[in-house]
Motif scaffolding. Sequence first.
Motif, PDB file in Angstrom:
ATOM      1  N   ALA A  45      30.068  39.231  29.329  1.00 34.13           N
ATOM      2  CA  ALA A  45      31.318  38.499  29.093  1.00 34.13           C
ATOM      3  C   ALA A  45      32.268  38.580  30.285  1.00 34.13           C
ATOM      4  O   ALA A  45      33.291  37.902  30.310  1.00 34.13           O
ATOM      5  N   LEU A  46      31.927  39.401  31.284  1.00 39.42           N
ATOM      6  CA  LEU A  46      32.806  39.653  32.424  1.00 39.42           C
ATOM      7  C   LEU A  46      33.076  38.372  33.209  1.00 39.42           C
ATOM      8  O   LEU A  46      32.157  37.689  33.652  1.00 39.42           O
ATOM      9  N   THR A  47      34.362  38.028  33.353  1.00 33.76           N
ATOM     10  CA  THR A  47      34.749  36.851  34.132  1.00 33.76           C
ATOM     11  C   THR A  47      35.537  37.234  35.380  1.00 33.76           C
ATOM     12  O   THR A  47      35.688  36.420  36.278  1.00 33.76           O
ATOM     13  N   ARG A  48      36.052  38.465  35.419  1.00 37.11           N
ATOM     14  CA  ARG A  48      36.837  38.904  36.584  1.00 37.11           C
ATOM     15  C   ARG A  48      36.462  40.341  36.931  1.00 37.11           C
ATOM     16  O   ARG A  48      36.629  41.248  36.119  1.00 37.11           O
ATOM     17  N   LEU A  49      35.950  40.522  38.154  1.00 34.85           N
ATOM     18  CA  LEU A  49      35.564  41.833  38.653  1.00 34.85           C
ATOM     19  C   LEU A  49      36.197  42.018  40.020  1.00 34.85           C
ATOM     20  O   LEU A  49      35.938  41.240  40.936  1.00 34.85           O
ATOM     21  N   ARG A  50      37.045  43.029  40.149  1.00 32.38           N
ATOM     22  CA  ARG A  50      37.726  43.311  41.419  1.00 32.38           C
ATOM     23  C   ARG A  50      37.129  44.556  42.032  1.00 32.38           C
ATOM     24  O   ARG A  50      37.198  45.637  41.451  1.00 32.38           O
ATOM     25  N   LEU A  51      36.529  44.407  43.226  1.00 31.55           N
ATOM     26  CA  LEU A  51      35.882  45.513  43.930  1.00 31.55           C
ATOM     27  C   LEU A  51      36.421  45.684  45.347  1.00 31.55           C
ATOM     28  O   LEU A  51      35.775  46.303  46.177  1.00 31.55           O
ATOM     29  N   ASP A  52      37.576  45.153  45.650  1.00 32.76           N
ATOM     30  CA  ASP A  52      38.159  45.238  46.985  1.00 32.76           C
ATOM     31  C   ASP A  52      38.341  46.699  47.419  1.00 32.76           C
ATOM     32  O   ASP A  52      38.591  47.568  46.599  1.00 32.76           O
ATOM     33  N   ALA A  53      38.253  46.933  48.704  1.00 28.12           N
ATOM     34  CA  ALA A  53      38.568  48.222  49.330  1.00 28.12           C
ATOM     35  C   ALA A  53      37.757  49.386  48.753  1.00 28.12           C
ATOM     36  O   ALA A  53      38.302  50.376  48.287  1.00 28.12           O
ATOM     37  N   HIS A  54      36.449  49.235  48.794  1.00 28.13           N
ATOM     38  CA  HIS A  54      35.531  50.287  48.358  1.00 28.13           C
ATOM     39  C   HIS A  54      34.688  50.740  49.532  1.00 28.13           C
ATOM     40  O   HIS A  54      34.797  50.214  50.630  1.00 28.13           O
ATOM     41  N   LEU A  55      33.819  51.662  49.277  1.00 26.73           N
ATOM     42  CA  LEU A  55      32.891  52.140  50.287  1.00 26.73           C
ATOM     43  C   LEU A  55      31.475  51.652  49.977  1.00 26.73           C
ATOM     44  O   LEU A  55      30.499  52.270  50.385  1.00 26.73           O
ATOM     45  N   LEU A  56      31.370  50.543  49.258  1.00 26.92           N
ATOM     46  CA  LEU A  56      30.067  49.990  48.900  1.00 26.92           C
ATOM     47  C   LEU A  56      29.332  49.565  50.164  1.00 26.92           C
ATOM     48  O   LEU A  56      29.871  48.837  50.989  1.00 26.92           O
ATOM     49  N   GLY A  57      28.105  50.008  50.303  1.00 31.05           N
ATOM     50  CA  GLY A  57      27.307  49.643  51.470  1.00 31.05           C
ATOM     51  C   GLY A  57      26.510  48.380  51.247  1.00 31.05           C
ATOM     52  O   GLY A  57      26.027  47.761  52.184  1.00 31.05           O
ATOM     53  N   ASP A  58      26.378  47.963  49.975  1.00 25.63           N
ATOM     54  CA  ASP A  58      25.571  46.802  49.643  1.00 25.63           C
ATOM     55  C   ASP A  58      26.102  46.207  48.345  1.00 25.63           C
ATOM     56  O   ASP A  58      26.713  46.894  47.534  1.00 25.63           O
ATOM     57  N   LEU A  59      25.830  44.942  48.171  1.00 24.89           N
ATOM     58  CA  LEU A  59      26.195  44.280  46.925  1.00 24.89           C
ATOM     59  C   LEU A  59      25.344  44.878  45.808  1.00 24.89           C
ATOM     60  O   LEU A  59      24.127  45.017  45.959  1.00 24.89           O
ATOM     61  N   PRO A  60      25.960  45.279  44.683  1.00 25.75           N
ATOM     62  CA  PRO A  60      25.176  45.860  43.599  1.00 25.75           C
ATOM     63  C   PRO A  60      24.061  44.917  43.142  1.00 25.75           C
ATOM     64  O   PRO A  60      24.240  43.702  43.103  1.00 25.75           O
TER      65      PRO A  60
END
Length: 171
Positions: free
Chosen positions: A145-160
Amino acid sequence: MAGGLTSLGSLRLQGNRLTRLPDSLGGLAALTELIVSANELAEVPDPVGGLTALRRLYLGINRLTRVPDSLGALGSLTSLVLEANRLTELPDSLGGLTSLEHLLLRHNRLTRLPDSLGGLAALTELTLEGNPLTALPGSMAGLTALTRLRLDAHLLGDLPRFLRRRARTPR
C-alpha cells in the motif's frame, strides 16, 4: 491525571517543556489523539500502550532513545510520528500496528529496521530520511500500500532489492 477526563478524545501538549508523561495517562480510555511533540521527553510510559482507541500519536521532536514494546498493542493507530528523536532501534512489536498508515521516523539514529515492519499492510507513508541506515529489510517488499517512501540522506550503497524489482514491474 485521568481523574474525571474519561471522555477526553484529544490531548495536545506540544511545545511545552515536559520531561515525562504520567502513568495515569493510560486511564484516558477514550483518547484518539495524543500530541506531545516538541517537548523534552526521554521516554514514553508503558501505560500509553493501553490507549486502545488511539488513532494518532505524535511524539516527534523529543529526546526519546527507545520506544516501549507496549506501543505495538495500539491496533487502532493510523499515524505514528517519532521523527527528530534519538532512537537507535525500534521494537519488533511495531509490526503489530496493522492499521498504521503513516510512520514518520526521519532524523533519528536508526541503523537498522525490524523485519516486522514488512507486515504493516496498511502503511502508505514511511519517512526515513536522515538516519544512518545502510540497508533496508527485504520484508519491506510486503508494503504493497506504500505510496510515499522518503530515503534521503542515508548511507545506502545500493537501491534495495525490493525497489529494484518494483521498478521493473510494468504498470
